[in-house]
Design an enzyme around this catalytic site. Structure first.
Site, PDB file in Angstrom:
ATOM      1  N   CYS A 128       0.812  -1.108  -0.107  1.00  0.00           N
ATOM      2  CA  CYS A 128       0.116  -0.021  -0.106  1.00  0.00           C
ATOM      3  C   CYS A 128       0.765   1.277   0.063  1.00  0.00           C
ATOM      4  O   CYS A 128       0.788   2.111  -0.759  1.00  0.00           O
ATOM      5  CB  CYS A 128      -0.920  -0.062   1.293  1.00  0.00           C
ATOM      6  SG  CYS A 128      -0.164  -0.821   2.535  1.00  0.00           S
ATOM      7  N   HIS A 250      -2.735   6.502   4.517  1.00  0.00           N
ATOM      8  CA  HIS A 250      -1.241   6.442   4.740  1.00  0.00           C
ATOM      9  C   HIS A 250      -0.849   7.813   4.357  1.00  0.00           C
ATOM     10  O   HIS A 250      -1.428   8.039   3.408  1.00  0.00           O
ATOM     11  CB  HIS A 250      -0.508   5.448   3.992  1.00  0.00           C
ATOM     12  CG  HIS A 250      -0.672   3.833   4.632  1.00  0.00           C
ATOM     13  ND1 HIS A 250      -1.163   3.551   5.687  1.00  0.00           N
ATOM     14  CD2 HIS A 250      -0.193   2.737   4.104  1.00  0.00           C
ATOM     15  CE1 HIS A 250      -0.851   2.288   6.051  1.00  0.00           C
ATOM     16  NE2 HIS A 250      -0.356   1.607   4.854  1.00  0.00           N
TER      17      HIS A 250
HETATM   18  C1  2RA Z   1       0.905  -2.282   6.527  1.00  0.00           C
HETATM   19  N1  2RA Z   1       1.835  -2.065   4.161  1.00  0.00           N
HETATM   20  O1  2RA Z   1       0.580  -1.276   6.502  1.00  0.00           O
HETATM   21  C2  2RA Z   1       1.388  -2.956   5.270  1.00  0.00           C
HETATM   22  C3  2RA Z   1       0.545  -4.121   4.744  1.00  0.00           C
HETATM   23  N2  2RA Z   1      -0.719  -3.586   4.394  1.00  0.00           N
HETATM   24  O2  2RA Z   1       0.853  -2.940   7.614  1.00  0.00           O
END
Ligand code: 2RA
Length: 340
Positions: A128, A250
């Site tokens: 991601c 994120h």
């Molecule tokens: C996380 N990128 O954010 C890793 C897996 N989705 O934990």
């Protein structure tokens, strides 16, 4: 024509979003098979107004399946994807199991959709943080040629899954219920179950496992996956991945160095027209990408553009995106759309 679609991991945080994306994007689903652990078998979920019963994931679950979307962890992928491929399904795998396999395309459709047709039965969905960062980096790379980047990520708990979402909810509620003050935030050890340390009111510089180099696996995914997706074998990326008490988006702070001379205005020109990306950048109006704003949205957002003051020819910027959508479920469904 209509496809028989399966979702392995249908009750997980990403699996639920995959089903929603299939429905909202009107994917040509003729038949739907929802697969999960024995614990979830028998439960029903709605798809286009119809109840669909969840079945236990087994080796023979893929008979007649055209496209199988997997998001149930690397172990489940390694165990069951060979059976799905053998049954004739094309698999889009959200786990890291096959991403660096030479025979498996690793795809962000806005960047390398043409790689999809090279598949030998499996197509991998990127990590991601990589997908979200590349949504802004790719248009800049096309225009100016990125040489290397330094990044710090601020990762939502949804990346760890449903239990982590619940842990952040519980820890936050626990603190609020006790009417504790800002300088009294440490929770009892028995409230810390999913992460190595309390996540509420904290910042954990530990995502995935540590390597001998001192980086974590998560941090090396940016360079490893970025090289494969952008067909850029010399890309270098030094990344620090941090888990923060945010539910589903994120955010990444990037400093990138380029081959060709860059200016903020020239960068705006390419970012403004990039697919799947919104330019949100006017600090005078306090406008920049916010985790709360991108949550639930298909598009990622980029802002805080400025010439990087520590690089000779670089740009610093901030990019945010929904970890469950462009970071996982949406990207996987967009890959599946390239197959129909
Ligand atoms: C996380 N990128 O954010 C890793 C897996 N989705 O934990």
């Amino acid at each position: 024509h209509l496809k028989h679609v399966a979702i392995a991991g249908a009750t997980g945080a990403v699996g639920v979003e995959m089903l929603r994306c299939l429905e909202q994007r009107n994917f040509p689903v003729g038949q739907l098979t929802l697969l999960a652990s024995a614990r979830s078998a028998g439960k029903t979920v709605k798809f286009k107004g119809t109840d669909v019963t969840i079945k236990e994931l087994k080796a023979d679950s893929f008979e007649g399946v055209d496209i199988a979307l997997f998001s149930a962890g690397g172990g489940i992928s390694k165990e069951f994807i060979p059976h799905a491929v053998k049954a004739g399904a094309v698999v889009v795998d959200n786990s890291s199991a096959y991403r660096m396999d030479d025979s498996v395309p690793l795809v962000v459709p806005e960047i390398n959709a043409e790689d999809v047709k090279k598949h030998k039965g499996i197509i991998a969905n990127p990590n991601c943080t990589t997908a979200i960062t590349l949504m802004a980096l790719w248009p800049l790379h096309q225009a100016f040629g990125v040489k290397r980047l330094f990044a710090s990520s601020y990762q939502a708990v949804s990346g760890t899954g449903a239990q982590a979402i619940e842990e952040l909810e519980r820890q936050t509620r626990e603190w609020a219920k006790a009417e504790r003050k800002w300088d009294d935030v440490r929770l009892p050890a028995d409230q810390v179950k999913v992460y190595p340390h309390q996540i509420a009111f904290n910042a954990l510089p530990h995502v995935d496992s540590f390597l001998d180099s001192g980086y974590t696996k998560e941090e090396m995914k940016m360079e490893n996956e970025g090289r494969k997706i952008m067909h850029h074998p010399t890309l270098r990326a030094s990344v620090t991945c941090v888990r923060v008490p945010v539910f589903r988006a994120h955010s990444v702070a990037v400093s990138a160095e380029f081959e060709k001379p860059v200016t903020v205005e020239a960068a705006y020109e390419v970012l403004r027209t990039a697919k799947g990306l919104d330019l949100v950048d006017d600090p005078t109006l306090k406008k920049y990408p916010l985790a709360l704003d991108v949550a639930g949205k298909d598009n990622c957002a980029v802002g805080r553009l400025r010439l990087d003051c520590a690089l000779d020819n670089g740009l610093a910027f901030w990019v945010a995106g929904d970890q469950l959508l462009k970071g996982a479920a949406l990207n996987a469904v967009q890959i599946a759309e390239c197959l129909v």
